[in-house]
Design a protein around this motif. Structure first.
Motif, PDB file in Angstrom:
ATOM      1  N   ALA A  33       0.831  -1.189   0.000  1.00 61.36           N
ATOM      2  CA  ALA A  33       0.000   0.000   0.000  1.00 61.36           C
ATOM      3  C   ALA A  33       0.874   1.251   0.000  1.00 61.36           C
ATOM      4  CB  ALA A  33      -0.923  -0.001   1.215  1.00 61.36           C
ATOM      5  N   ASN A  34       2.039   1.161   0.630  1.00 59.97           N
ATOM      6  CA  ASN A  34       2.905   2.330   0.768  1.00 59.97           C
ATOM      7  C   ASN A  34       4.210   2.181   0.003  1.00 59.97           C
ATOM      8  OD1 ASN A  34       1.122   3.688   2.539  1.00 59.97           O
ATOM      9  ND2 ASN A  34       1.800   2.361   4.184  1.00 59.97           N
ATOM     10  N   VAL A  35       4.179   1.413  -1.073  1.00 59.31           N
ATOM     11  CA  VAL A  35       5.382   1.233  -1.873  1.00 59.31           C
ATOM     12  C   VAL A  35       5.590   2.459  -2.757  1.00 59.31           C
ATOM     13  CG1 VAL A  35       4.282   0.107  -3.838  1.00 59.31           C
ATOM     14  CG2 VAL A  35       6.650  -0.375  -3.333  1.00 59.31           C
ATOM     15  N   LYS A  36       6.839   2.790  -2.972  1.00 59.76           N
ATOM     16  CA  LYS A  36       7.155   3.877  -3.900  1.00 59.76           C
ATOM     17  C   LYS A  36       7.736   3.230  -5.149  1.00 59.76           C
ATOM     18  CE  LYS A  36      10.069   7.853  -4.631  1.00 59.76           C
ATOM     19  NZ  LYS A  36      11.266   8.557  -4.175  1.00 59.76           N
ATOM     20  N   VAL A  37       6.945   3.197  -6.210  1.00 60.08           N
ATOM     21  CA  VAL A  37       7.426   2.661  -7.478  1.00 60.08           C
ATOM     22  C   VAL A  37       8.328   3.725  -8.085  1.00 60.08           C
ATOM     23  CG1 VAL A  37       6.795   1.875  -9.780  1.00 60.08           C
ATOM     24  CG2 VAL A  37       5.391   1.230  -7.819  1.00 60.08           C
ATOM     25  N   LYS A  38       9.579   3.351  -8.289  1.00 57.27           N
ATOM     26  CA  LYS A  38      10.550   4.296  -8.836  1.00 57.27           C
ATOM     27  C   LYS A  38      10.471   4.363 -10.343  1.00 57.27           C
ATOM     28  CE  LYS A  38      14.631   4.022  -7.273  1.00 57.27           C
ATOM     29  NZ  LYS A  38      15.946   3.549  -6.866  1.00 57.27           N
ATOM     30  N   ASP A  39      10.381   3.187 -10.961  1.00 57.71           N
ATOM     31  CA  ASP A  39      10.319   3.152 -12.410  1.00 57.71           C
ATOM     32  C   ASP A  39       9.795   1.793 -12.855  1.00 57.71           C
ATOM     33  OD1 ASP A  39      12.572   1.388 -12.165  1.00 57.71           O
ATOM     34  OD2 ASP A  39      13.905   3.105 -12.273  1.00 57.71           O
ATOM     35  N   MET A  40       9.366   1.743 -14.107  1.00 57.42           N
ATOM     36  CA  MET A  40       8.813   0.507 -14.636  1.00 57.42           C
ATOM     37  C   MET A  40       9.033   0.483 -16.139  1.00 57.42           C
ATOM     38  SD  MET A  40       5.082  -1.169 -13.922  1.00 57.42           S
ATOM     39  CE  MET A  40       4.083  -0.209 -15.021  1.00 57.42           C
ATOM     40  N   SER A  41       9.208  -0.714 -16.657  1.00 55.92           N
ATOM     41  CA  SER A  41       9.308  -0.916 -18.100  1.00 55.92           C
ATOM     42  C   SER A  41       8.482  -2.146 -18.439  1.00 55.92           C
ATOM     43  CB  SER A  41      10.769  -1.123 -18.520  1.00 55.92           C
ATOM     44  OG  SER A  41      11.217  -2.408 -18.119  1.00 55.92           O
ATOM     45  N   LYS A  42       8.503  -2.524 -19.702  1.00 57.92           N
ATOM     46  CA  LYS A  42       7.754  -3.709 -20.088  1.00 57.92           C
ATOM     47  C   LYS A  42       8.408  -4.981 -19.558  1.00 57.92           C
ATOM     48  CE  LYS A  42       9.925  -4.417 -24.553  1.00 57.92           C
ATOM     49  NZ  LYS A  42       9.694  -4.663 -25.958  1.00 57.92           N
ATOM     50  N   SER A  43       9.640  -4.889 -19.053  1.00 58.94           N
ATOM     51  CA  SER A  43      10.320  -6.088 -18.563  1.00 58.94           C
ATOM     52  C   SER A  43      10.580  -6.103 -17.061  1.00 58.94           C
ATOM     53  CB  SER A  43      11.644  -6.293 -19.310  1.00 58.94           C
ATOM     54  OG  SER A  43      12.496  -5.191 -19.098  1.00 58.94           O
ATOM     55  N   GLY A  44      10.372  -4.977 -16.361  1.00 58.84           N
ATOM     56  CA  GLY A  44      10.641  -4.994 -14.936  1.00 58.84           C
ATOM     57  C   GLY A  44      10.186  -3.741 -14.219  1.00 58.84           C
ATOM     58  N   VAL A  83      18.673   1.184   1.950  1.00 62.01           N
ATOM     59  CA  VAL A  83      18.945   2.612   2.011  1.00 62.01           C
ATOM     60  C   VAL A  83      18.230   3.145   3.237  1.00 62.01           C
ATOM     61  CG1 VAL A  83      18.746   4.812   0.803  1.00 62.01           C
ATOM     62  CG2 VAL A  83      19.021   2.701  -0.523  1.00 62.01           C
ATOM     63  N   GLY A  84      18.973   3.390   4.298  1.00 61.26           N
ATOM     64  CA  GLY A  84      18.361   3.817   5.552  1.00 61.26           C
ATOM     65  C   GLY A  84      17.478   2.727   6.108  1.00 61.26           C
ATOM     66  N   ASP A  85      16.207   3.056   6.358  1.00 62.17           N
ATOM     67  CA  ASP A  85      15.276   2.047   6.871  1.00 62.17           C
ATOM     68  C   ASP A  85      14.385   1.468   5.769  1.00 62.17           C
ATOM     69  OD1 ASP A  85      13.772   4.323   6.476  1.00 62.17           O
ATOM     70  OD2 ASP A  85      12.585   4.098   8.299  1.00 62.17           O
ATOM     71  N   GLU A  86      14.748   1.730   4.512  1.00 57.19           N
ATOM     72  CA  GLU A  86      13.986   1.187   3.386  1.00 57.19           C
ATOM     73  C   GLU A  86      14.860   0.304   2.516  1.00 57.19           C
ATOM     74  OE1 GLU A  86      11.962   4.226   1.167  1.00 57.19           O
ATOM     75  OE2 GLU A  86      10.390   4.296   2.671  1.00 57.19           O
ATOM     76  N   TYR A  87      14.201  -0.487   1.689  1.00 59.35           N
ATOM     77  CA  TYR A  87      14.881  -1.356   0.736  1.00 59.35           C
ATOM     78  C   TYR A  87      14.549  -0.898  -0.677  1.00 59.35           C
ATOM     79  CZ  TYR A  87      15.358  -4.460   4.762  1.00 59.35           C
ATOM     80  OH  TYR A  87      15.653  -4.986   5.999  1.00 59.35           O
ATOM     81  N   ASP A  88      15.564  -0.849  -1.512  1.00 61.12           N
ATOM     82  CA  ASP A  88      15.414  -0.469  -2.920  1.00 61.12           C
ATOM     83  C   ASP A  88      15.525  -1.758  -3.733  1.00 61.12           C
ATOM     84  OD1 ASP A  88      15.436   0.768  -5.389  1.00 61.12           O
ATOM     85  OD2 ASP A  88      17.498   1.461  -5.226  1.00 61.12           O
ATOM     86  N   TYR A  89      14.438  -2.144  -4.414  1.00 66.03           N
ATOM     87  CA  TYR A  89      14.373  -3.416  -5.127  1.00 66.03           C
ATOM     88  C   TYR A  89      14.289  -3.227  -6.625  1.00 66.03           C
ATOM     89  CZ  TYR A  89      13.284  -5.599  -0.665  1.00 66.03           C
ATOM     90  OH  TYR A  89      13.349  -6.048   0.625  1.00 66.03           O
TER      91      TYR A  89
END
Length: 116
Positions: A33-44, A83-89
């Motif tokens: 619910a609180n995810v921050k989508v950084k970027d998206m493409s047709k493959s990921g 990154v700090g208290d978050e995870y960058d996936y």
């Protein structure tokens, strides 16, 4: 760092809900619910969250795109940086239908050319 992405990623306004396919570490369902989508493409997809996920884990994903349509696919988590208290996936789509990949490409074209 070498670029290993198959497709260009752009920041998009989407919501993601995922459910783990296996039972690793006892986690079966994670809803973003609180995810921050950084970027998206047709493959990921690249996203940040406070929820720890395992690299190599698979999730059923429901992605609500700008048109309010839901794209259902499987994600494989392939990258994680804390990154700090978050995870960058970083995750790749596994078995996304071509019709859904085209929807993402169309939105990217719109954002690149008309959304400026």
């Amino acid at each position: 760092m070498d670029e290993r992405r198959k497709s260009k990623r752009l920041p998009l306004d989407v919501n993601v809900e995922i459910e783990r396919l296996d039972n690793g570490d006892g986690i079966t369902t994670v809803k973003f619910a609180n995810v921050k989508v950084k970027d998206m493409s047709k493959s990921g997809i690249g996203f940040e969250t406070k929820v720890p996920l395992e690299i190599g884990s698979y999730y059923n994903a429901k992605i609500t795109i700008w048109t309010k349509e839901k794209i259902e696919t499987v994600l494989e988590v392939v990258r994680c940086n804390k990154v700090g208290d978050e995870y960058d996936y970083g995750a790749t789509f596994v078995g996304m239908p071509d019709a859904d990949a085209v929807k993402i490409e169309i939105y990217q074209l719109f954002e690149e050319n008309l959304g400026k």
